[in-house]
Motif scaffolding. Structure first.
Motif, PDB file in Angstrom:
ATOM      1  N   GLY A  64       1.221   2.286 -12.619  1.00 58.70           N
ATOM      2  CA  GLY A  64       2.028   1.144 -13.306  1.00 58.70           C
ATOM      3  C   GLY A  64       1.214   0.159 -13.823  1.00 58.70           C
ATOM      4  N   LYS A  65       1.718  -0.831 -14.369  1.00 59.73           N
ATOM      5  CA  LYS A  65       1.062  -2.056 -14.994  1.00 59.73           C
ATOM      6  C   LYS A  65       0.713  -3.097 -13.835  1.00 59.73           C
ATOM      7  CE  LYS A  65       3.263  -1.755 -19.528  1.00 59.73           C
ATOM      8  NZ  LYS A  65       4.134  -2.673 -20.496  1.00 59.73           N
ATOM      9  N   GLY A  66       1.332  -3.123 -12.749  1.00 54.69           N
ATOM     10  CA  GLY A  66       1.082  -4.119 -11.781  1.00 54.69           C
ATOM     11  C   GLY A  66       1.749  -5.470 -12.066  1.00 54.69           C
ATOM     12  N   PRO A  73       0.887  -1.136   0.132  1.00 54.52           N
ATOM     13  CA  PRO A  73       0.040  -0.083  -0.067  1.00 54.52           C
ATOM     14  C   PRO A  73       0.729   1.413   0.164  1.00 54.52           C
ATOM     15  CG  PRO A  73       0.034  -0.993   2.354  1.00 54.52           C
ATOM     16  CD  PRO A  73       0.765  -1.809   1.255  1.00 54.52           C
ATOM     17  N   ILE A  74       2.290   1.187   0.217  1.00 58.97           N
ATOM     18  CA  ILE A  74       2.857   2.527   0.275  1.00 58.97           C
ATOM     19  C   ILE A  74       3.432   2.946  -1.182  1.00 58.97           C
ATOM     20  CG2 ILE A  74       5.026   3.576   1.192  1.00 58.97           C
ATOM     21  CD1 ILE A  74       4.699   1.760   3.587  1.00 58.97           C
ATOM     22  N   SER A  75       3.952   2.189  -1.708  1.00 61.54           N
ATOM     23  CA  SER A  75       4.586   2.250  -3.166  1.00 61.54           C
ATOM     24  C   SER A  75       3.954   1.469  -4.185  1.00 61.54           C
ATOM     25  CB  SER A  75       6.134   2.364  -3.060  1.00 61.54           C
ATOM     26  OG  SER A  75       6.630   1.086  -2.723  1.00 61.54           O
TER      27      SER A  75
END
Length: 170
Positions: free
Chosen positions: A162-164, A151-153
């Protein structure tokens, strides 16, 4: 063998070359046939000279070095350099000419065989696993967001662009 015996009796070191200082006629270099070896031809004849002739040549060059270096001829300077630093004795090249091309050809052959083996093995493989499809990876993104993974970055952070987990194009 003879040069080693001479070197043990009374020797001086001439830039890494042992030479006897007790040889008569040190000012003339004489080969086995009794003719004088010209200094301009030392490079060509060095390998065929006997040890005693090599010692005599080194002594002759040692005497020449005592002169003023500005007075020495180019041939004398080349002979002195060759005897001191030439490709003989410990400076003999370990690899014969052409070794580099053999290494390059062998490396290219190994890389080619490896590439062909890789392609052959890949062609015999089955379908890719279902976890590589784009749909599966998008579903993994949804699950990670629901579970608030990183959950932070990471994927569950605010403003994540981002694409994950999606890496597949299809």
């Amino acid at each position: 063998m003879n040069a080693m015996r001479l070197a043990r009796t009374g020797s001086t070191v001439l830039r890494g070359i042992r030479c006897a200082s007790t040889i008569p006629h040190a000012h003339t270099t004489i080969n086995g046939q009794g003719s004088v070896i010209p200094l301009s031809n030392v490079e060509a004849q060095w390998e065929v000279l006997s040890n005693a002739d090599k010692v005599a040549t080194a002594l002759q060059l040692e005497d020449i070095q005592k002169k003023d270096w500005k007075e020495l001829s180019l041939q004398e300077k080349k002979a002195i350099y060759y005897v001191a630093f030439g490709p003989h004795g410990p400076r003999t090249p370990h690899n014969p000419p052409g070794t580099a091309m053999k290494i390059i050809a062998g490396t290219l052959a190994i890389v080619t065989v490896s590439a062909l083996a890789f392609k052959g093995i890949r062609s015999q493989g089955g379908e890719p696993p279902r976890t590589i499809t784009k749909e599966w990876q998008e579903a993994s993104n949804d699950i990670a967001i629901k579970q608030k993974a990183d959950p932070i970055s990471g994927i569950a952070s605010e403003g994540y662009k981002g694409k994950g987990f999606v890496t597949a194009d299809k």
